[in-house]
Write a protein that holds these residues in place. Structure first.
Motif, PDB file in Angstrom:
ATOM      1  N   HIS A   8       0.854  -1.185   0.000  1.00 29.95           N
ATOM      2  CA  HIS A   8       0.000   0.000   0.000  1.00 29.95           C
ATOM      3  C   HIS A   8       0.893   1.238   0.000  1.00 29.95           C
ATOM      4  O   HIS A   8       2.051   1.187   0.398  1.00 29.95           O
ATOM      5  CB  HIS A   8      -0.905   0.038   1.234  1.00 29.95           C
ATOM      6  CG  HIS A   8      -2.085  -0.854   1.138  1.00 29.95           C
ATOM      7  ND1 HIS A   8      -1.997  -2.227   1.252  1.00 29.95           N
ATOM      8  CD2 HIS A   8      -3.396  -0.573   0.936  1.00 29.95           C
ATOM      9  CE1 HIS A   8      -3.192  -2.756   1.126  1.00 29.95           C
ATOM     10  NE2 HIS A   8      -4.069  -1.767   0.936  1.00 29.95           N
ATOM     11  N   ILE A   9       0.314   2.348  -0.431  1.00 33.35           N
ATOM     12  CA  ILE A   9       0.943   3.666  -0.332  1.00 33.35           C
ATOM     13  C   ILE A   9       0.196   4.428   0.751  1.00 33.35           C
ATOM     14  O   ILE A   9      -1.032   4.521   0.720  1.00 33.35           O
ATOM     15  CB  ILE A   9       0.875   4.444  -1.673  1.00 33.35           C
ATOM     16  CG1 ILE A   9       1.677   3.743  -2.741  1.00 33.35           C
ATOM     17  CG2 ILE A   9       1.313   5.885  -1.503  1.00 33.35           C
ATOM     18  CD1 ILE A   9       3.171   3.809  -2.547  1.00 33.35           C
ATOM     19  N   GLU A  10       0.925   4.957   1.718  1.00 35.01           N
ATOM     20  CA  GLU A  10       0.331   5.782   2.760  1.00 35.01           C
ATOM     21  C   GLU A  10       0.745   7.225   2.539  1.00 35.01           C
ATOM     22  O   GLU A  10       1.910   7.504   2.268  1.00 35.01           O
ATOM     23  CB  GLU A  10       0.781   5.310   4.143  1.00 35.01           C
ATOM     24  CG  GLU A  10       0.254   3.954   4.514  1.00 35.01           C
ATOM     25  CD  GLU A  10       0.701   3.496   5.893  1.00 35.01           C
ATOM     26  OE1 GLU A  10       0.090   2.560   6.394  1.00 35.01           O
ATOM     27  OE2 GLU A  10       1.655   4.081   6.454  1.00 35.01           O
ATOM     28  N   ILE A  11      -0.219   8.126   2.662  1.00 35.02           N
ATOM     29  CA  ILE A  11       0.025   9.555   2.460  1.00 35.02           C
ATOM     30  C   ILE A  11      -0.144  10.244   3.807  1.00 35.02           C
ATOM     31  O   ILE A  11      -1.136  10.031   4.501  1.00 35.02           O
ATOM     32  CB  ILE A  11      -0.943  10.127   1.410  1.00 35.02           C
ATOM     33  CG1 ILE A  11      -0.719   9.372   0.102  1.00 35.02           C
ATOM     34  CG2 ILE A  11      -0.743  11.632   1.234  1.00 35.02           C
ATOM     35  CD1 ILE A  11      -1.817   9.449  -0.872  1.00 35.02           C
ATOM     36  N   TYR A  12       0.846  11.055   4.157  1.00 35.52           N
ATOM     37  CA  TYR A  12       0.884  11.683   5.481  1.00 35.52           C
ATOM     38  C   TYR A  12       0.767  13.198   5.406  1.00 35.52           C
ATOM     39  O   TYR A  12       1.256  13.826   4.478  1.00 35.52           O
ATOM     40  CB  TYR A  12       2.195  11.326   6.190  1.00 35.52           C
ATOM     41  CG  TYR A  12       2.237   9.897   6.651  1.00 35.52           C
ATOM     42  CD1 TYR A  12       1.888   9.577   7.949  1.00 35.52           C
ATOM     43  CD2 TYR A  12       2.603   8.879   5.787  1.00 35.52           C
ATOM     44  CE1 TYR A  12       1.905   8.265   8.390  1.00 35.52           C
ATOM     45  CE2 TYR A  12       2.623   7.557   6.208  1.00 35.52           C
ATOM     46  CZ  TYR A  12       2.276   7.257   7.508  1.00 35.52           C
ATOM     47  OH  TYR A  12       2.290   5.966   7.934  1.00 35.52           O
ATOM     48  N   ASP A  13       0.112  13.756   6.419  1.00 38.32           N
ATOM     49  CA  ASP A  13       0.083  15.189   6.669  1.00 38.32           C
ATOM     50  C   ASP A  13       0.876  15.370   7.957  1.00 38.32           C
ATOM     51  O   ASP A  13       0.371  15.058   9.029  1.00 38.32           O
ATOM     52  CB  ASP A  13      -1.349  15.669   6.829  1.00 38.32           C
ATOM     53  CG  ASP A  13      -1.424  17.131   7.197  1.00 38.32           C
ATOM     54  OD1 ASP A  13      -0.464  17.870   6.914  1.00 38.32           O
ATOM     55  OD2 ASP A  13      -2.445  17.544   7.775  1.00 38.32           O
ATOM     56  N   GLU A  14       2.124  15.800   7.820  1.00 38.67           N
ATOM     57  CA  GLU A  14       3.053  15.826   8.948  1.00 38.67           C
ATOM     58  C   GLU A  14       3.260  14.388   9.421  1.00 38.67           C
ATOM     59  O   GLU A  14       3.815  13.599   8.711  1.00 38.67           O
ATOM     60  CB  GLU A  14       2.550  16.742  10.069  1.00 38.67           C
ATOM     61  CG  GLU A  14       2.511  18.206   9.694  1.00 38.67           C
ATOM     62  CD  GLU A  14       3.856  18.836   9.471  1.00 38.67           C
ATOM     63  OE1 GLU A  14       4.806  18.500  10.198  1.00 38.67           O
ATOM     64  OE2 GLU A  14       3.962  19.667   8.559  1.00 38.67           O
ATOM     65  N   HIS A  15       2.714  14.023  10.593  1.00 43.12           N
ATOM     66  CA  HIS A  15       2.930  12.682  11.145  1.00 43.12           C
ATOM     67  C   HIS A  15       1.692  11.805  11.048  1.00 43.12           C
ATOM     68  O   HIS A  15       1.744  10.626  11.369  1.00 43.12           O
ATOM     69  CB  HIS A  15       3.379  12.788  12.603  1.00 43.12           C
ATOM     70  CG  HIS A  15       4.640  13.583  12.752  1.00 43.12           C
ATOM     71  ND1 HIS A  15       5.857  13.102  12.351  1.00 43.12           N
ATOM     72  CD2 HIS A  15       4.853  14.828  13.219  1.00 43.12           C
ATOM     73  CE1 HIS A  15       6.777  14.014  12.575  1.00 43.12           C
ATOM     74  NE2 HIS A  15       6.196  15.080  13.107  1.00 43.12           N
ATOM     75  N   GLU A  16       0.556  12.374  10.634  1.00 43.04           N
ATOM     76  CA  GLU A  16      -0.705  11.639  10.597  1.00 43.04           C
ATOM     77  C   GLU A  16      -0.958  11.053   9.214  1.00 43.04           C
ATOM     78  O   GLU A  16      -0.874  11.753   8.202  1.00 43.04           O
ATOM     79  CB  GLU A  16      -1.851  12.589  10.969  1.00 43.04           C
ATOM     80  CG  GLU A  16      -3.195  11.935  10.959  1.00 43.04           C
ATOM     81  CD  GLU A  16      -4.319  12.919  11.258  1.00 43.04           C
ATOM     82  OE1 GLU A  16      -5.466  12.485  11.257  1.00 43.04           O
ATOM     83  OE2 GLU A  16      -4.034  14.117  11.481  1.00 43.04           O
ATOM     84  N   CYS A  17      -1.282   9.763   9.154  1.00 45.71           N
ATOM     85  CA  CYS A  17      -1.638   9.120   7.887  1.00 45.71           C
ATOM     86  C   CYS A  17      -3.043   9.578   7.514  1.00 45.71           C
ATOM     87  O   CYS A  17      -3.996   9.364   8.264  1.00 45.71           O
ATOM     88  CB  CYS A  17      -1.590   7.598   8.030  1.00 45.71           C
ATOM     89  SG  CYS A  17      -2.025   6.741   6.495  1.00 45.71           S
TER      90      CYS A  17
END
Length: 86
Positions: A8-17
């Protein structure tokens, strides 16, 4: 963004997925998670529905006219870069 061991690809905003999508193989070209679109077509009191380009429109079923904006020659922006007033 990072790739996980379960493909899977996980996309983060700072430290949150904020999103996780499977890595597509074969003929698959798109993966859509409908929960990403939840609430986009709801309308609160006084709020206008937006068209596909994100512009506010009075009618969901007809294309919205472009908003009226002031038009200036590019020279005006060049003058601002030089510190002149327009």
């Amino acid at each position: 963004m990072k790739e996980t061991l379960d493909h899977h690809i996980e996309i983060y905003d700072e430290h949150e997925c904020i999103a996780k999508h499977p890595i597509l193989t074969g003929k698959a070209t798109a993966h859509i998670k409908m929960e990403h679109y939840e609430g986009l077509h709801t309308k609160e009191k006084g709020q206008r529905i937006k068209d596909v380009q994100g512009l506010a429109t009075n009618d969901l079923y007809s294309p919205a006219p472009s908003p009226k904006v002031e038009q200036r020659p590019l020279a005006a922006y060049a003058a601002l870069e030089e510190g002149e007033t327009v």
